[in-house]
Design an enzyme around this catalytic site. Structure first.
Site, mmCIF file in Angstrom:
data_model
loop_
_atom_site.group_PDB
_atom_site.id
_atom_site.type_symbol
_atom_site.label_atom_id
_atom_site.label_comp_id
_atom_site.label_asym_id
_atom_site.label_seq_id
_atom_site.Cartn_x
_atom_site.Cartn_y
_atom_site.Cartn_z
ATOM 1 C CB THR A 127 -0.914 -0.012 1.250
ATOM 2 O OG1 THR A 127 -1.525 1.266 1.399
ATOM 3 C CG2 THR A 127 -0.134 -0.311 2.529
ATOM 4 C CG ASP A 128 -1.352 4.859 -0.830
ATOM 5 O OD1 ASP A 128 -1.798 4.178 0.135
ATOM 6 O OD2 ASP A 128 -2.073 5.647 -1.469
ATOM 7 C CD GLU A 129 -3.085 3.597 4.822
ATOM 8 O OE1 GLU A 129 -2.708 3.564 6.002
ATOM 9 O OE2 GLU A 129 -4.270 3.565 4.482
ATOM 10 C CE1 TYR A 151 -3.462 -2.475 6.001
ATOM 11 C CE2 TYR A 151 -3.196 -0.163 5.414
ATOM 12 C CZ TYR A 151 -3.344 -1.478 5.030
ATOM 13 O OH TYR A 151 -3.376 -1.819 3.697
ATOM 14 C CE LYS A 155 -0.293 -4.544 3.161
ATOM 15 N NZ LYS A 155 -0.786 -5.882 2.679
HETATM 16 P P1 NAD Z 1 -10.181 -6.841 2.653
HETATM 17 O O1 NAD Z 1 -10.120 -6.493 4.099
HETATM 18 O O2 NAD Z 1 -11.408 -6.560 1.872
HETATM 19 O O3 NAD Z 1 -9.859 -8.404 2.465
HETATM 20 C C1 NAD Z 1 -8.868 -9.070 3.180
HETATM 21 C C2 NAD Z 1 -9.090 -10.574 2.999
HETATM 22 O O4 NAD Z 1 -8.029 -11.256 3.681
HETATM 23 C C3 NAD Z 1 -10.406 -11.084 3.604
HETATM 24 O O5 NAD Z 1 -11.034 -11.963 2.710
HETATM 25 C C4 NAD Z 1 -9.985 -11.814 4.874
HETATM 26 O O6 NAD Z 1 -10.833 -12.877 5.226
HETATM 27 C C5 NAD Z 1 -8.597 -12.309 4.456
HETATM 28 N N1 NAD Z 1 -7.715 -12.561 5.607
HETATM 29 C C6 NAD Z 1 -7.485 -11.771 6.680
HETATM 30 N N2 NAD Z 1 -6.628 -12.365 7.529
HETATM 31 C C7 NAD Z 1 -6.283 -13.544 6.963
HETATM 32 C C8 NAD Z 1 -5.408 -14.612 7.339
HETATM 33 N N3 NAD Z 1 -4.729 -14.577 8.476
HETATM 34 N N4 NAD Z 1 -5.282 -15.660 6.504
HETATM 35 C C9 NAD Z 1 -5.994 -15.728 5.347
HETATM 36 N N5 NAD Z 1 -6.833 -14.762 4.950
HETATM 37 C C10 NAD Z 1 -6.977 -13.683 5.744
HETATM 38 O O7 NAD Z 1 -8.912 -6.135 2.016
HETATM 39 P P2 NAD Z 1 -8.676 -5.452 0.589
HETATM 40 O O8 NAD Z 1 -9.099 -4.044 0.657
HETATM 41 O O9 NAD Z 1 -9.207 -6.341 -0.463
HETATM 42 O O10 NAD Z 1 -7.077 -5.460 0.541
HETATM 43 C C11 NAD Z 1 -6.381 -6.554 -0.021
HETATM 44 C C12 NAD Z 1 -4.895 -6.265 0.035
HETATM 45 O O11 NAD Z 1 -4.582 -5.078 -0.681
HETATM 46 C C13 NAD Z 1 -4.358 -6.042 1.453
HETATM 47 O O12 NAD Z 1 -3.091 -6.660 1.555
HETATM 48 C C14 NAD Z 1 -4.229 -4.531 1.568
HETATM 49 O O13 NAD Z 1 -3.227 -4.172 2.486
HETATM 50 C C15 NAD Z 1 -3.872 -4.170 0.149
HETATM 51 N N6 NAD Z 1 -4.274 -2.816 -0.262
HETATM 52 C C16 NAD Z 1 -5.581 -2.407 -0.167
HETATM 53 C C17 NAD Z 1 -5.942 -1.147 -0.634
HETATM 54 C C18 NAD Z 1 -7.372 -0.670 -0.589
HETATM 55 O O14 NAD Z 1 -7.634 0.474 -0.941
HETATM 56 N N7 NAD Z 1 -8.341 -1.485 -0.199
HETATM 57 C C19 NAD Z 1 -4.972 -0.297 -1.169
HETATM 58 C C20 NAD Z 1 -3.655 -0.745 -1.214
HETATM 59 C C21 NAD Z 1 -3.318 -2.003 -0.785
HETATM 60 O O1 TDX Z 2 -15.913 6.990 8.304
HETATM 61 C C1 TDX Z 2 -14.948 7.433 7.652
HETATM 62 N N1 TDX Z 2 -14.824 8.786 7.513
HETATM 63 C C2 TDX Z 2 -13.778 9.356 6.833
HETATM 64 O O2 TDX Z 2 -13.686 10.584 6.756
HETATM 65 C C3 TDX Z 2 -13.963 6.570 7.034
HETATM 66 C C4 TDX Z 2 -14.069 5.075 7.169
HETATM 67 C C5 TDX Z 2 -12.928 7.163 6.355
HETATM 68 N N2 TDX Z 2 -12.818 8.510 6.264
HETATM 69 C C6 TDX Z 2 -11.654 9.096 5.569
HETATM 70 C C7 TDX Z 2 -10.318 8.612 6.115
HETATM 71 C C8 TDX Z 2 -9.420 8.651 4.906
HETATM 72 O O3 TDX Z 2 -8.863 9.950 4.764
HETATM 73 O O4 TDX Z 2 -11.678 8.649 4.222
HETATM 74 C C9 TDX Z 2 -10.363 8.356 3.744
HETATM 75 C C10 TDX Z 2 -10.319 6.902 3.285
HETATM 76 O O5 TDX Z 2 -10.480 6.094 4.451
HETATM 77 P P1 TDX Z 2 -10.437 4.502 4.389
HETATM 78 O O6 TDX Z 2 -11.437 4.003 3.413
HETATM 79 O O7 TDX Z 2 -10.484 3.995 5.786
HETATM 80 O O8 TDX Z 2 -9.013 4.243 3.714
HETATM 81 P P2 TDX Z 2 -7.527 4.671 4.143
HETATM 82 O O9 TDX Z 2 -7.416 4.942 5.576
HETATM 83 O O10 TDX Z 2 -7.087 5.737 3.176
HETATM 84 O O11 TDX Z 2 -6.774 3.290 3.808
HETATM 85 C C11 TDX Z 2 -7.095 2.598 2.591
HETATM 86 O O12 TDX Z 2 -6.153 2.810 1.609
HETATM 87 C C12 TDX Z 2 -4.937 2.146 1.732
HETATM 88 C C13 TDX Z 2 -7.316 1.110 2.831
HETATM 89 O O13 TDX Z 2 -8.280 0.911 3.830
HETATM 90 C C14 TDX Z 2 -6.046 0.414 3.117
HETATM 91 O O14 TDX Z 2 -6.250 -0.979 3.259
HETATM 92 C C15 TDX Z 2 -5.120 0.682 1.996
HETATM 93 O O15 TDX Z 2 -3.878 0.113 2.238
#
Ligand code: NAD
Ligand code: TDX
Length: 345
Positions: A127-129, A151, A155
Site C-alpha cells: 500500500t501507499d500508506e 496498519y 504492512k
Molecule cells: P479486505 O479487508 O477486503 O480483504 C482481506 C481478505 O483477507 C479477507 O477476505 C480476509 O478474510 C482475508 N484474511 C485476513 N486475515 C487472513 C489470514 N490470516 N489468513 C488468510 N486470509 C486472511 O482487504 P482489501 O481491501 O481487499 O485489501 C487486499 C490487500 O490489498 C491487502 O493486503 C491490503 O493491504 C492491500 N491494499 C488495499 C488497498 C485498498 O484500498 N483497499 C490499497 C492498497 C493495498
Molecule cells: O468513516 C470514515 N470517515 C472518513 O472521513 C472513514 C471510514 C474514512 N474517512 C476518511 C479517512 C481517509 O482519509 O476517508 C479516507 C479513506 O479512508 P479509508 O477508506 O479507511 O481508507 P484509508 O485509511 O485511506 O486506507 C485505505 O487505503 C490504503 C485502505 O483501507 C487500506 O487498506 C489501503 O492500504
C-alpha cells in the site's frame, strides 16, 4: 507473455482479492486458481459467487499464519499473490495484534513455503500508506518508509520481510504499493462504500476532521491489470507503485456521492479526526508505466458505476452491515456523530 498455469490467491474472498480472482478467471481460461482465505469479518464467499463451483477454482478456508494450511494451498501452484491482510486503519488504531500477526507473520509463513517450493513468483500486495503522509512530494519506490498508523507499520513489516527473503535466499518476490481502491465488493467499513450505503439508508455521513484529507483513487480493475503485468514483467526484488493520479479531498468525494444519489450536503457530519490521520497519499507510478501500464478507468465514471453497484446490490451490503458490523459502527461512530457538526451549519 504466457501466464502461470496455477496460482495461489490469498485473501481472495476480500474486496481486491475477489476482484482479482474474477479478473484472472475471465482473462486466463487456462489458469487454475487456489484461494486461501481465513474468512475473517472481511472475507465473504458471496464475493466469489458464480466462480467457486467451477472446477478451475479451489477454495481453502485457512489462515496464512498456519504453516499446514499454507503448505496444502501451495500444492501445484507456480505463483502466489498475497492479498490476505487485516486492512482497516480504524480497527488497527483500536487493536493492532491481529494486524501484526497476519500482515507480518502471515507474510513470513507464505515466504517460507514459497522459498521451500521454489515458486516462480511471489507478488506481495502492499500500500501507499507505507510511505506515510506526503508534504507535497510524490513518493517513489526509494522514498523512506514512514508509516503513520499500526496498519501501515504492519504492512511495512510484510514488505520488508519480502525484501529480506529476496536478498537472503533469492526468493522471486515483487512488491506492489497501490493507492486507495474502490469498486464492487468493497467492505462497507471503508470510506466510499460506507458513504454510499449510509446515503442509501438515509443516515449521516461521518467525515473525519475538516474533510480535506486527500486520497489517490484507483478503480479496482486497474489495480488488477497492474498486478497481472507486474507478475509477468516486473523485475524480481523490485517494488512498483500503482497510482491513478486522481487525487481528491474526501469532502469532494462525499459531495459527488450525495449528488449522484440526490441527497443533500447536510447529510455530511464533520466528526472528531482519526488519530494520526495521514493528510495526503501521493505516489509516482512511472516505473510501472514504463512496463506499459496505465489506468483505463475514468474516476468520475467509475465512481458513478460503483455507486450504482451498491444501489443495485442492496442485499449484499445489508447482510454485511447487519450482525457484527452494526456493533462496530455503534461503538466507533455513535458518540462522534452526536458531537459532530453538520456540513453548512
Ligand atoms: P479486505 O479487508 O477486503 O480483504 C482481506 C481478505 O483477507 C479477507 O477476505 C480476509 O478474510 C482475508 N484474511 C485476513 N486475515 C487472513 C489470514 N490470516 N489468513 C488468510 N486470509 C486472511 O482487504 P482489501 O481491501 O481487499 O485489501 C487486499 C490487500 O490489498 C491487502 O493486503 C491490503 O493491504 C492491500 N491494499 C488495499 C488497498 C485498498 O484500498 N483497499 C490499497 C492498497 C493495498
Ligand atoms: O468513516 C470514515 N470517515 C472518513 O472521513 C472513514 C471510514 C474514512 N474517512 C476518511 C479517512 C481517509 O482519509 O476517508 C479516507 C479513506 O479512508 P479509508 O477508506 O479507511 O481508507 P484509508 O485509511 O485511506 O486506507 C485505505 O487505503 C490504503 C485502505 O483501507 C487500506 O487498506 C489501503 O492500504
Amino acid at each position: 507473455m504466457e501466464f502461470f498455469r496455477s496460482i495461489l490467491i490469498t485473501g481472495g474472498a476480500g474486496f481486491i482479492g475477489s476482484n482479482f480472482v474474477r479478473y484472472i478467471f475471465g482473462r486466463r481460461p487456462e489458469c487454475r486458481i487456489t484461494v486461501l482465505d481465513a474468512l475473517t469479518y472481511a472475507g465473504n464467499l458471496e464475493n466469489l459467487a458464480g466462480i467457486l463451483d467451477d472446477p478451475r477454482v479451489k477454495f481453502i478456508k485457512g489462515s496464512i499464519c498456519d504453516a499446514e494450511a499454507v503448505r496444502a494451498a501451495f500444492e501445484g501452484c507456480d505463483a502466489v499473490f498475497n492479498f490476505a491482510a487485516e486492512t482497516h486503519v480504524d480497527r488497527s488504531i483500536q487493536e493492532a495484534g491481529s494486524f501484526i500477526q497476519t500482515d507480518v507473520y502471515g507474510t513470513y509463513t507464505l515466504l517460507r513455503e514459497a522459498q521451500a517450493r521454489g515458486v516462480e513468483r511471489f507478488v506481495q500486495i502492499s500500500t501507499d500508506e507505507v510511505y506515510g503522509s506526503s508534504a507535497g512530494e510524490s513518493f517513489v519506490v526509494r522514498s523512506p518508509l514512514e508509516p503513520g498508523n499500526p496498519y501501515s507499520a504492519s504492512k511495512c513489516g510484510g514488505d520488508l520481510m519480502c525484501r529480506a527473503f529476496h536478498n537472503t535466499y533469492g526468493t522471486p518476490v515483487v512488491v506492489t504499493r497501490s493507492s486507495n481502491n474502490f469498486g464492487p465488493w468493497q467492505h462497507v467499513e471503508k470510506f466510499i462504500p460506507l458513504f454510499v450505503t449510509n446515503t442509501l439508508e438515509g443516515k449521516d455521513l461521518p467525515l473525519y476532521g475538516d474533510g480535506m484529507h486527500r486520497r489517490d483513487w484507483l478503480y479496482v480493475e486497474d489495480h488488477c491489470s497492474a498486478l497481472e503485468l507486474v507478475a509477468l514483467e516486473g523485475r524480481t526484488g523490485e517494488v512498483y507503485n500503482i497510482a491513478s493520479g486522481e487525487s481528491r479531498p474526501n469532502l469532494e468525494v462525499a459531495g459527488i456521492i450525495l449528488d449522484s444519489l440526490g441527497a443533500p450536503r447536510s447529510r455530511i457530519v464533520f466528526i472528531e479526526d482519526r488519530k494520526g490521520h495521514d493528510r495526503v497519499y501521493a505516489m509516482d507510478a512511472s516505473k510501472l508505466e514504463a512496463l506499459g501500464w496505465k489506468p483505463r478507468h475514468d474516476f468520475a465514471e467509475s465512481l458513478e458505476r460503483t455507486v450504482a453497484w451498491y444501489r443495485d446490490n442492496r442485499g449484499w451490503w445489508e447482510r454485511v452491515k447487519s450482525g457484527a458490523f452494526r456493533d462496530y459502527y455503534e461503538r466507533h461512530y455513535r458518540e462522534k456523530l452526536k458531537k459532530g457538526t453538520i456540513h453548512g451549519s
